[in-house]
Design a protein around this motif. Structure first.
Motif, PDB file in Angstrom:
ATOM      1  N   SER A  77      26.722  26.666 -45.960  1.00 43.06           N
ATOM      2  CA  SER A  77      27.728  25.778 -45.385  1.00 43.06           C
ATOM      3  C   SER A  77      27.630  25.736 -43.862  1.00 43.06           C
ATOM      4  CB  SER A  77      29.138  26.236 -45.775  1.00 43.06           C
ATOM      5  OG  SER A  77      29.277  26.296 -47.169  1.00 43.06           O
ATOM      6  N   GLU A  81      21.956  22.064 -39.615  1.00 47.67           N
ATOM      7  CA  GLU A  81      21.353  21.443 -40.792  1.00 47.67           C
ATOM      8  C   GLU A  81      20.073  22.149 -41.234  1.00 47.67           C
ATOM      9  OE1 GLU A  81      20.423  18.924 -43.986  1.00 47.67           O
ATOM     10  OE2 GLU A  81      22.280  19.531 -43.002  1.00 47.67           O
ATOM     11  N   ARG A  84      21.079  25.180 -43.062  1.00 46.01           N
ATOM     12  CA  ARG A  84      21.643  24.837 -44.373  1.00 46.01           C
ATOM     13  C   ARG A  84      20.537  24.532 -45.375  1.00 46.01           C
ATOM     14  NH1 ARG A  84      22.468  21.091 -47.887  1.00 46.01           N
ATOM     15  NH2 ARG A  84      21.194  19.619 -46.687  1.00 46.01           N
ATOM     16  N   SER A 120      31.651  22.093 -41.655  1.00 46.30           N
ATOM     17  CA  SER A 120      31.163  23.085 -42.605  1.00 46.30           C
ATOM     18  C   SER A 120      31.465  22.682 -44.044  1.00 46.30           C
ATOM     19  CB  SER A 120      31.777  24.459 -42.299  1.00 46.30           C
ATOM     20  OG  SER A 120      31.380  24.926 -41.034  1.00 46.30           O
ATOM     21  N   GLN A 123      28.940  20.207 -45.109  1.00 43.52           N
ATOM     22  CA  GLN A 123      27.661  20.844 -45.413  1.00 43.52           C
ATOM     23  C   GLN A 123      27.699  21.565 -46.770  1.00 43.52           C
ATOM     24  OE1 GLN A 123      25.633  19.355 -43.426  1.00 43.52           O
ATOM     25  NE2 GLN A 123      24.800  21.007 -42.157  1.00 43.52           N
ATOM     26  N   TRP A 126      27.238  18.996 -49.424  1.00 44.69           N
ATOM     27  CA  TRP A 126      25.845  18.551 -49.457  1.00 44.69           C
ATOM     28  C   TRP A 126      24.983  19.581 -50.182  1.00 44.69           C
ATOM     29  CZ3 TRP A 126      24.479  13.884 -49.230  1.00 44.69           C
ATOM     30  CH2 TRP A 126      24.997  12.974 -48.300  1.00 44.69           C
TER      31      TRP A 126
END
Length: 292
Positions: A77, A81, A84, A120, A123, A126
């Motif tokens: 999270s 990027e 992540r 966060s 993310q 995602w």
């Protein structure tokens, strides 16, 4: 129900393959596989090949110990990027290891940053868009703790984030020594979680909010640091009657798939005594807990 030991205090005195026998010697039939430099270290790619995974599984069988859950801590999270994406890659190998060990439960933390909650959370979703189909296909249960300093720390808000995934394969891990960061409302959180509560950690802590916020003093004043402990039962402020009573009323204590983990980290020098004490206390409190 499974009562497991978190063997983290044994990591510096025993090798990875020695841990199952050490856990069994302390009276436990289950362990939680927590971050270990030779298996799944904190935040980094797993370091175990299939041969080591198989050797660990064999060591567990030889010791008469089962693995109740696998606990990775990864930056899935994180607002960065690249980090992540790397964490998602790490997660895929964690899932492979978990399945090879024959384990059906992964418990973890939300991670992310509390000062960047919206970023966060975005993310996190995602990452789960990519991981959740694998988790569901393999029939795994992923149980998440809103750890202090994660992007979500409040227990009820954590349940909202989990509910947003719309998956029966994701639920809550309740860590007793995080109670006062969750909001201090144990009964309310447990009741709201219901069947989504699948694993709990048993360790005590002090309520950092007491004494008008001066239970702990950090410098400089206004520091955003989060403070908690992993003490043995009775050494802190957790209301254990409320904790085990809440679990009893939920039916958690009578479920075959439920996991209770002793996770005391504050007294490595007395790990044998503390681990046995925890097991005795957990068993007694489970037996005495009310069932509705």
């Amino acid at each position: 129900m499974k009562i497991a030991l978190d063997p983290t205090p044994l990591h510096h005195s025993h090798s990875l393959l020695e841990l199952p026998a050490a856990v069994h010697a302390l009276g436990y039939d289950h362990l939680q596989l927590t971050p270990h430099r030779d298996m799944i270290p904190f935040f980094r790619h797993p370091k175990a090949d299939d041969d080591l995974v198989d050797a660990f599984a064999a060591a567990c069988r030889d010791a008469g110990v089962q693995i109740a859950s696998v606990l990775p801590v990864l930056r899935w999270s994180g607002p960065d990027e690249e980090a992540r994406r790397a964490a998602v890659k790490h997660w895929k190998r964690v899932i492979e290891i978990t399945l090879r060990l024959g384990v059906g439960v992964i418990n973890t933390e939300f991670s992310g940053r509390p000062e960047l909650q919206e970023e966060s959370e975005r993310q996190f979703y995602w990452s789960m868009e990519e991981l959740l189909p694998i988790i569901e296909r393999e029939g795994l249960q992923v149980l998440i703790d809103p750890h202090p300093d994660d992007f979500v720390e409040d227990g009820l808000e954590a349940l909202r984030v989990i509910r947003g995934l719309n998956s029966p394969n994701v639920g809550l891990a309740y860590v007793a020594c995080h109670t006062f960061h969750y909001g201090g409302n144990t009964a309310e959180i447990m009741a709201a979680a219901g069947h989504r509560l699948g694993l709990v950690h048993v360790a005590d802590t002090f309520d950092h909010r007491r004494s008008h916020g001066l239970r702990y003093i950090t410098n400089p004043p206004g520091s955003a640091a989060r403070v908690h402990q992993h003490l043995k039962i009775g050494d802190g402020d957790v209301d254990w009657d409320a904790f085990f009573g809440g679990l009893g009323r939920l039916g958690f204590l009578d479920r075959d798939d439920a996991v209770v983990v002793s996770s005391v980290f504050a007294e490595d020098e007395a790990v044998d005594e503390v681990s046995r004490y925890q097991l005795e206390q957990i068993r007694a409190r489970i037996a005495a807990a009310p069932r509705d």
